[in-house]
Motif scaffolding. Structure first.
Motif, PDB file in Angstrom:
ATOM      1  N   ALA A 108      47.198  31.049  30.252  1.00  0.00           N
ATOM      2  CA  ALA A 108      48.415  30.953  31.078  1.00  0.00           C
ATOM      3  C   ALA A 108      49.398  32.069  30.748  1.00  0.00           C
ATOM      4  CB  ALA A 108      49.072  29.591  30.898  1.00  0.00           C
ATOM      5  N   GLU A 109      49.575  32.384  29.472  1.00  0.00           N
ATOM      6  CA  GLU A 109      50.504  33.454  29.088  1.00  0.00           C
ATOM      7  C   GLU A 109      50.022  34.811  29.585  1.00  0.00           C
ATOM      8  OE1 GLU A 109      52.411  31.708  24.957  1.00  0.00           O
ATOM      9  OE2 GLU A 109      50.370  32.500  24.905  1.00  0.00           O
ATOM     10  N   VAL A 110      48.734  35.069  29.477  1.00  0.00           N
ATOM     11  CA  VAL A 110      48.189  36.347  29.943  1.00  0.00           C
ATOM     12  C   VAL A 110      48.247  36.425  31.469  1.00  0.00           C
ATOM     13  CG1 VAL A 110      46.098  37.767  30.084  1.00  0.00           C
ATOM     14  CG2 VAL A 110      46.776  36.718  27.903  1.00  0.00           C
ATOM     15  N   MET A 111      47.919  35.337  32.125  1.00  0.00           N
ATOM     16  CA  MET A 111      47.962  35.338  33.591  1.00  0.00           C
ATOM     17  C   MET A 111      49.382  35.540  34.110  1.00  0.00           C
ATOM     18  SD  MET A 111      44.946  35.268  34.881  1.00  0.00           S
ATOM     19  CE  MET A 111      45.241  34.796  36.582  1.00  0.00           C
ATOM     20  N   ALA A 112      50.390  35.081  33.379  1.00  0.00           N
ATOM     21  CA  ALA A 112      51.773  35.287  33.809  1.00  0.00           C
ATOM     22  C   ALA A 112      52.096  36.775  33.914  1.00  0.00           C
ATOM     23  CB  ALA A 112      52.736  34.597  32.847  1.00  0.00           C
ATOM     24  N   VAL A 113      51.473  37.584  33.087  1.00  0.00           N
ATOM     25  CA  VAL A 113      51.667  39.038  33.133  1.00  0.00           C
ATOM     26  C   VAL A 113      50.677  39.682  34.099  1.00  0.00           C
ATOM     27  CG1 VAL A 113      51.560  41.174  31.792  1.00  0.00           C
ATOM     28  CG2 VAL A 113      52.551  39.115  30.777  1.00  0.00           C
ATOM     29  N   ALA A 114      49.403  39.406  33.905  1.00  0.00           N
ATOM     30  CA  ALA A 114      48.351  40.106  34.645  1.00  0.00           C
ATOM     31  C   ALA A 114      48.364  39.790  36.133  1.00  0.00           C
ATOM     32  CB  ALA A 114      46.993  39.768  34.046  1.00  0.00           C
ATOM     33  N   ALA A 115      48.734  38.578  36.511  1.00  0.00           N
ATOM     34  CA  ALA A 115      48.727  38.202  37.928  1.00  0.00           C
ATOM     35  C   ALA A 115      49.935  38.728  38.685  1.00  0.00           C
ATOM     36  CB  ALA A 115      48.640  36.680  38.067  1.00  0.00           C
ATOM     37  N   ASP A 116      50.909  39.283  37.971  1.00  0.00           N
ATOM     38  CA  ASP A 116      52.060  39.921  38.611  1.00  0.00           C
ATOM     39  C   ASP A 116      51.653  41.355  38.931  1.00  0.00           C
ATOM     40  OD1 ASP A 116      54.426  41.052  39.419  1.00  0.00           O
ATOM     41  OD2 ASP A 116      55.589  40.350  37.693  1.00  0.00           O
ATOM     42  N   VAL A 117      51.104  41.557  40.114  1.00  0.00           N
ATOM     43  CA  VAL A 117      50.517  42.838  40.509  1.00  0.00           C
ATOM     44  C   VAL A 117      51.513  43.987  40.376  1.00  0.00           C
ATOM     45  CG1 VAL A 117      49.400  44.058  42.415  1.00  0.00           C
ATOM     46  CG2 VAL A 117      48.870  41.666  41.994  1.00  0.00           C
ATOM     47  N   ARG A 118      52.791  43.711  40.571  1.00  0.00           N
ATOM     48  CA  ARG A 118      53.798  44.785  40.440  1.00  0.00           C
ATOM     49  C   ARG A 118      53.832  45.375  39.038  1.00  0.00           C
ATOM     50  NH1 ARG A 118      57.986  40.689  42.705  1.00  0.00           N
ATOM     51  NH2 ARG A 118      56.838  39.705  41.043  1.00  0.00           N
ATOM     52  N   ARG A 119      53.282  44.661  38.048  1.00  0.00           N
ATOM     53  CA  ARG A 119      53.289  45.137  36.661  1.00  0.00           C
ATOM     54  C   ARG A 119      52.063  45.985  36.310  1.00  0.00           C
ATOM     55  NH1 ARG A 119      55.593  40.848  32.438  1.00  0.00           N
ATOM     56  NH2 ARG A 119      55.862  42.820  31.340  1.00  0.00           N
ATOM     57  N   LEU A 120      51.164  46.194  37.255  1.00  0.00           N
ATOM     58  CA  LEU A 120      49.958  46.982  36.973  1.00  0.00           C
ATOM     59  C   LEU A 120      50.249  48.330  36.308  1.00  0.00           C
ATOM     60  CD1 LEU A 120      47.534  46.456  39.982  1.00  0.00           C
ATOM     61  CD2 LEU A 120      47.074  45.978  37.584  1.00  0.00           C
TER      62      LEU A 120
END
Length: 138
Positions: A16-28
């Motif tokens: 869940a913690e990793v997905m909170a970052v990785a799934a925010d495509v704007r942060r690529l």
């Protein structure tokens, strides 16, 4: 070299913690330098799944299929030549955290050196994502 490589990176954070970052495509661009130096939403797709990406290999269109609960971050990339590359990225539970698993598939006409270079770029991106997630407050 084989036609498919699994690239893995352990992360000392939950799925869940990793997905909170990785799934925010704007942060690529923060972690996926091998893929995105810049990104903007493709407004022609109402559901927000399509993005225009400034990649090292040219401007491309990426359509994301994200399932946060299942740890899925797949994306289809339409290359400058019009071909589409399917990229499979999973965030899987593991003891004391999770594991990032990227399936890198050799593309038609790709020699061993190009596949190795792609693998190195993806591995660097996964390490940057790990570092970004591990720097965050738990």
């Amino acid at each position: 070299m084989p036609n498919q490589l699994l690239l893995r990176e352990r992360v000392a954070r939950t799925v869940a913690e990793v997905m909170a970052v990785a799934a925010d495509v704007r942060r690529l661009p923060e972690w996926a330098a091998g893929f995105a130096s810049g990104i903007q939403r493709d407004e022609s797709v109402a559901d927000g799944s399509a993005w225009i990406v400034d990649a090292p290999f040219g401007r491309v269109r990426a359509v994301f299929a994200v399932d946060v609960e299942r740890g899925i971050l797949d994306h289809d990339v339409t290359m400058p030549d019009g071909s589409t590359v399917h990229n499979r990225l999973r965030v899987e539970p593991a003891p004391n955290g999770c594991e990032l698993v990227f399936t890198l598939v050799r593309q038609p006409g790709m020699d061993d050196a190009a596949l190795a270079a792609d693998a190195a770029a993806v591995a660097d991106d996964l390490r940057r994502l790990r570092a970004l997630c591990e720097r965050m407050d738990a």
